[in-house]
Enzyme design. Structure first.
Site: not given
Ligand code: DGY
Length: 305
Positions: A223, A252, A271
């Protein structure tokens, strides 16, 4: 038949199974619904299938008092107020395992890209600025045999570790109670895999970055909030870190004029860790299974931790 709001159209056939049993409203905008719109659409919903781009907070829960289950189309839950959901009796589900290998593939692609200047090299060829082969041109760092620090070695970190074996890498697993700075001092590659929590927010900040080798590369498929982007930019600019490849940022997308984007040896992706046809279709299967169980009053097959 219950009312279910799904905040984006999903790949695969899973939504058909939901539609066969419940009244399903799918948000069809090109962008995620604004919070106020989400609240309005969620009124009366008993099930909510959300994305990482939606905030499931007190205001949303207030607007949807009949809500019984939230199925987050992600393995992460930092967009969901888990404590509040628990207090209000709203079950929360996630989509673990099915995206592990896809995300680990991407993390490894980023490791190689950052260590060997893949994208900058491509851009130089395409832009015509590459003039000739040179003995000291485009020098990167070896990935084979390097030391890899996995920060937050969970399912995805372990999948990266399996790939690292093929590259004869030494793997350092850095969990909550381990010495982060000692690992950073040894690592040639730092790959982030921890969830975003109050404890991990800005974990890789100015202090941590003082401990990295100037030849190291940093990869983030976790993240954006785990990294202090101001400190990262300074480290790249001052040559205290050889490169960074980020699949995730905060916010984002980053605005095109965000100062981070002017840092050298930086690669940023939109992402896409779990963005394979198979992973995203299987995530839809799990999210729908969570919604169906929650609406039936059964324990969710894939509950959030
Ligand atoms: C998640 O699954 O947490 C990703 O960041 C999105 O697929």
């Amino acid at each position: 038949m219950a009312r279910v709001l799904v905040t984006r159209a999903l790949p695969g056939a899973a939504l058909e199974r939901l539609r066969a049993l419940h009244a399903v409203d799918v948000w069809d905008g090109d962008l995620p619904p604004e919070p106020a719109v989400l609240r309005e659409r969620a009124a009366g919903a008993e099930g909510l299938l959300t994305m990482v781009t939606d905030r499931v907070d007190g205001a949303l829960l207030d607007a949807a008092p009949q809500l019984r289950v939230v199925a987050n189309y992600a393995v992460g839950t930092d967009n969901v107020d888990l404590g509040l959901c628990a207090r209000r009796g709203v079950a929360v589900g996630v989509t673990p395992d099915v995206l592990t290998e896809a995300t680990a593939d991407l993390a490894f692609a980023l490791i190689l890209a950052a260590a060997r200047h893949l994208v900058a090299g491509h851009e130089a060829v395409r832009g015509g600025s590459w003039r000739t082969w040179e003995p000291a041109g485009w020098l990167g760092h070896d990935v084979y045999g390097a030391t890899l620090a996995l920060i937050g070695p969970g399912r995805i970190g372990e999948a990266v570790a399996r790939r690292a074996q093929g590259f004869s890498m030494e793997v350092l697993r850095v969990g909550r109670d381990d010495d982060l700075h000692a690992a950073l001092e040894r690592a040639d590659v730092i790959s982030l895999h921890c969830p975003l929590t109050a404890q991990t927010r800005r974990l890789i900040g100015a202090e941590a970055l003082r401990h990295v080798k100037p030849t190291a590369v940093l990869v983030n498929t976790a993240r954006g909030g785990v990294v202090d982007q101001v400190a990262l930019r300074a480290a790249l600019q001052e040559g205290r870190l050889a490169g960074a490849a980020l699949d995730v940022t905060e916010p984002e997308p980053l605005p095109p004029d965000d100062p981070l984007l002017s840092a050298p040896n930086l690669l940023v992706l939109p992402h896409v860790g779990s963005a394979t046809h198979t992973a995203r279709a299987r995530m839809a299967d799990l999210a729908v299974a969570n919604i169906l169980a929650g609406l039936d009053g059964r324990p969710l097959p894939h509950p959030a931790d």
